[in-house]
Design a protein around this motif. Structure first.
Motif, PDB file in Angstrom:
ATOM      1  N   ILE A  55       0.801  -1.118   0.172  1.00 38.01           N
ATOM      2  CA  ILE A  55       0.108   0.088   0.099  1.00 38.01           C
ATOM      3  C   ILE A  55       0.748   1.282   0.064  1.00 38.01           C
ATOM      4  O   ILE A  55       0.434   2.362  -0.878  1.00 38.01           O
ATOM      5  N   GLY A  56       1.909   1.258   0.872  1.00 31.54           N
ATOM      6  CA  GLY A  56       2.667   2.434   0.956  1.00 31.54           C
ATOM      7  C   GLY A  56       3.626   2.521  -0.259  1.00 31.54           C
ATOM      8  O   GLY A  56       3.629   3.908  -0.611  1.00 31.54           O
ATOM      9  N   VAL A  57       4.089   1.795  -1.003  1.00 30.52           N
ATOM     10  CA  VAL A  57       4.782   1.920  -2.229  1.00 30.52           C
ATOM     11  C   VAL A  57       4.012   2.042  -3.485  1.00 30.52           C
ATOM     12  O   VAL A  57       3.983   2.787  -4.272  1.00 30.52           O
ATOM     13  N   GLY A  58       3.015   1.103  -3.684  1.00 33.99           N
ATOM     14  CA  GLY A  58       2.186   0.817  -4.632  1.00 33.99           C
ATOM     15  C   GLY A  58       0.956   1.742  -4.858  1.00 33.99           C
ATOM     16  O   GLY A  58       0.809   2.340  -6.024  1.00 33.99           O
ATOM     17  N   VAL A  59       0.429   1.963  -3.591  1.00 39.70           N
ATOM     18  CA  VAL A  59      -0.729   3.093  -3.757  1.00 39.70           C
ATOM     19  C   VAL A  59      -0.663   4.363  -3.420  1.00 39.70           C
ATOM     20  O   VAL A  59      -0.996   5.364  -4.079  1.00 39.70           O
ATOM     21  N   LEU A  60       0.250   4.623  -2.286  1.00 36.66           N
ATOM     22  CA  LEU A  60       0.522   5.751  -1.810  1.00 36.66           C
ATOM     23  C   LEU A  60       1.794   6.403  -2.467  1.00 36.66           C
ATOM     24  O   LEU A  60       2.297   7.664  -2.118  1.00 36.66           O
ATOM     25  N   HIS A  61       2.527   5.626  -3.190  1.00 38.07           N
ATOM     26  CA  HIS A  61       3.819   6.275  -3.575  1.00 38.07           C
ATOM     27  C   HIS A  61       4.778   6.753  -2.949  1.00 38.07           C
ATOM     28  O   HIS A  61       5.372   7.645  -2.986  1.00 38.07           O
ATOM     29  N   GLU A  62       4.849   6.261  -1.830  1.00 37.39           N
ATOM     30  CA  GLU A  62       5.939   6.554  -1.045  1.00 37.39           C
ATOM     31  C   GLU A  62       7.234   6.312  -1.147  1.00 37.39           C
ATOM     32  O   GLU A  62       7.669   5.046  -1.906  1.00 37.39           O
ATOM     33  N   PRO A  63       8.427   7.296  -1.083  1.00 35.71           N
ATOM     34  CA  PRO A  63       9.774   7.115  -1.810  1.00 35.71           C
ATOM     35  C   PRO A  63      10.537   5.875  -1.106  1.00 35.71           C
ATOM     36  O   PRO A  63      10.353   5.623   0.062  1.00 35.71           O
ATOM     37  N   MET A  64      11.051   5.126  -1.995  1.00 31.70           N
ATOM     38  CA  MET A  64      12.045   3.928  -1.531  1.00 31.70           C
ATOM     39  C   MET A  64      13.271   4.200  -2.194  1.00 31.70           C
ATOM     40  O   MET A  64      13.576   3.567  -3.261  1.00 31.70           O
ATOM     41  N   SER A  65      14.366   4.855  -1.184  1.00 32.75           N
ATOM     42  CA  SER A  65      15.564   4.839  -1.916  1.00 32.75           C
ATOM     43  C   SER A  65      16.338   3.403  -1.785  1.00 32.75           C
ATOM     44  O   SER A  65      15.900   2.462  -1.294  1.00 32.75           O
ATOM     45  N   THR A  66      17.583   3.444  -2.323  1.00 29.15           N
ATOM     46  CA  THR A  66      18.432   2.110  -2.266  1.00 29.15           C
ATOM     47  C   THR A  66      18.744   1.904  -0.809  1.00 29.15           C
ATOM     48  O   THR A  66      18.854   0.653  -0.333  1.00 29.15           O
ATOM     49  N   GLY A  67      18.968   2.968   0.014  1.00 24.31           N
ATOM     50  CA  GLY A  67      19.128   2.649   1.264  1.00 24.31           C
ATOM     51  C   GLY A  67      18.207   1.949   2.207  1.00 24.31           C
ATOM     52  O   GLY A  67      18.151   1.131   2.827  1.00 24.31           O
ATOM     53  N   ARG A  68      17.014   2.520   1.746  1.00 21.69           N
ATOM     54  CA  ARG A  68      15.731   2.147   2.465  1.00 21.69           C
ATOM     55  C   ARG A  68      15.419   0.803   2.158  1.00 21.69           C
ATOM     56  O   ARG A  68      15.156  -0.115   2.922  1.00 21.69           O
ATOM     57  N   TRP A  69      15.723   0.263   0.786  1.00 23.41           N
ATOM     58  CA  TRP A  69      15.462  -0.986   0.406  1.00 23.41           C
ATOM     59  C   TRP A  69      16.667  -2.010   1.143  1.00 23.41           C
ATOM     60  O   TRP A  69      16.186  -3.209   1.246  1.00 23.41           O
ATOM     61  N   THR A  70      17.697  -1.522   1.047  1.00 17.97           N
ATOM     62  CA  THR A  70      18.759  -2.236   1.771  1.00 17.97           C
ATOM     63  C   THR A  70      18.387  -2.538   3.238  1.00 17.97           C
ATOM     64  O   THR A  70      18.691  -3.641   3.808  1.00 17.97           O
TER      65      THR A  70
END
Length: 309
Positions: free
Chosen positions: A260-275
């Motif tokens: 929901i956060g990434v796909g619906v609300l389009h919250e940013p996901m940086s490389t560091g966050r994904w790590t």
């Protein structure tokens, strides 16, 4: 021995998926309550949860059980503490959901199993096995990576994981009390807090309930049902499924929150966050693998015909 009646297991699985699915979709539910702010949402959630639980106790003739809980002073005090912890959890979760921090909330519930293990060490003096320590170390590294990435500790994630982990610990130590009696007592303790919150919000920005249109009012009024139904589903699931299966199902909620956060609300996901997320998932994979290996070792060492504990 094979299970001759698999229906209860299927029902337990459906109840578990329903419970964690509803919990995972809560951010969307809270957004539908706009323009209500987080403190108004939590206030009405407590009030209407108490009303709904009272109705359930009446319908199920559960007031006798509830009076029995009230006679247990230790349980009453424990549920006061549980209520305080769930208030913190609800408040932080609603703040995250309504301020574009759903991904942080998801991270908190991914971290929660690690926090639960740490609480076992600190509070219950449990001894950890080597791979469990490795999982905790990897999780700590994930928090460091996320702190460096954002410039501060992921306080929403840590607050959610800590409050829910402590809440689970309190509920575990209080013993087996039915879900409705427990939620009724928790919300009864919180009712004065909710009233103060609503009065303060009403005196300030004004309450959305009853003044912002029928839809937000309906959503806020349904908060009691939205709180109690997944709890009832969860209780029904744990009665029908092994705890190991319930443990796997718990990841449905943060997976949905992340989607929901990434796909619906389009919250940013940086490389560091994904790590950071990948490191948390690695820690969870280590925990799950370790648990399966220990379970198989114990099963192999058990004498033939001896039942599992």
């Amino acid at each position: 021995m094979t299970n001759e009646n698999p229906a209860p297991s299927r029902a337990g699985l459906l109840f578990g998926i329903g419970a964690y699915g509803l919990w995972g979709a809560m951010p969307v539910y809270f957004l539908l309550m706009r323009p209500a702010g987080p403190f108004e949402i939590v206030g009405w959630r407590i009030v209407f949860s108490l009303v709904f639980c009272a109705l359930l106790l009446a319908v199920t003739r559960g007031f006798g059980r509830f009076r029995g809980v009230l006679r247990d002073r230790r349980a009453v005090a424990s549920f006061a503490l549980a209520g305080a912890l769930i208030w913190v959890n609800w408040t932080v979760y609603v703040v995250a959901s309504t301020s574009g921090r759903v991904v942080d909330a998801a991270l908190g519930y991914f971290i929660n199993p690690i926090v639960t293990i740490l609480l076992g060490v600190v509070v219950l003096r449990e001894r950890l096995r080597p791979l469990q320590w490795v999982a905790i170390g990897v999780s700590a590294l994930a928090v460091v990576v996320l702190a460096i990435e954002t410039g501060s500790l992921p306080w929403i994630s840590l607050a959610l994981a800590a409050s829910f982990g402590l809440y689970g610990l309190v509920k575990k130590r209080v013993g087996r009390i039915d879900a409705i009696s427990g939620l009724t007592l928790e919300t009864a303790w919180l009712a004065p807090v909710a009233v103060v919150q609503l009065v303060v919000v009403g005196a300030g920005a004004g309450l959305a309930w009853g003044s912002a249109g029928w839809f937000p009012t309906l959503m806020l009024t349904s908060a009691g049902i939205g709180t109690a139904v997944p709890l009832l589903f969860f209780a029904a699931s744990t009665r029908r499924l092994p705890l190991s299966v319930v443990g796997f199902l718990q990841y449905i909620a943060p997976i949905l929150q992340l989607a929901i956060g990434v796909g619906v609300l389009h919250e940013p996901m940086s490389t560091g966050r994904w790590t950071g997320f990948v490191l948390v998932w690695l820690a969870l994979a280590i925990l799950v693998t370790e648990s399966l290996l220990v379970g198989r070792t114990r099963a192999a060492a058990r004498p033939v015909g001896e039942p599992a504990a």
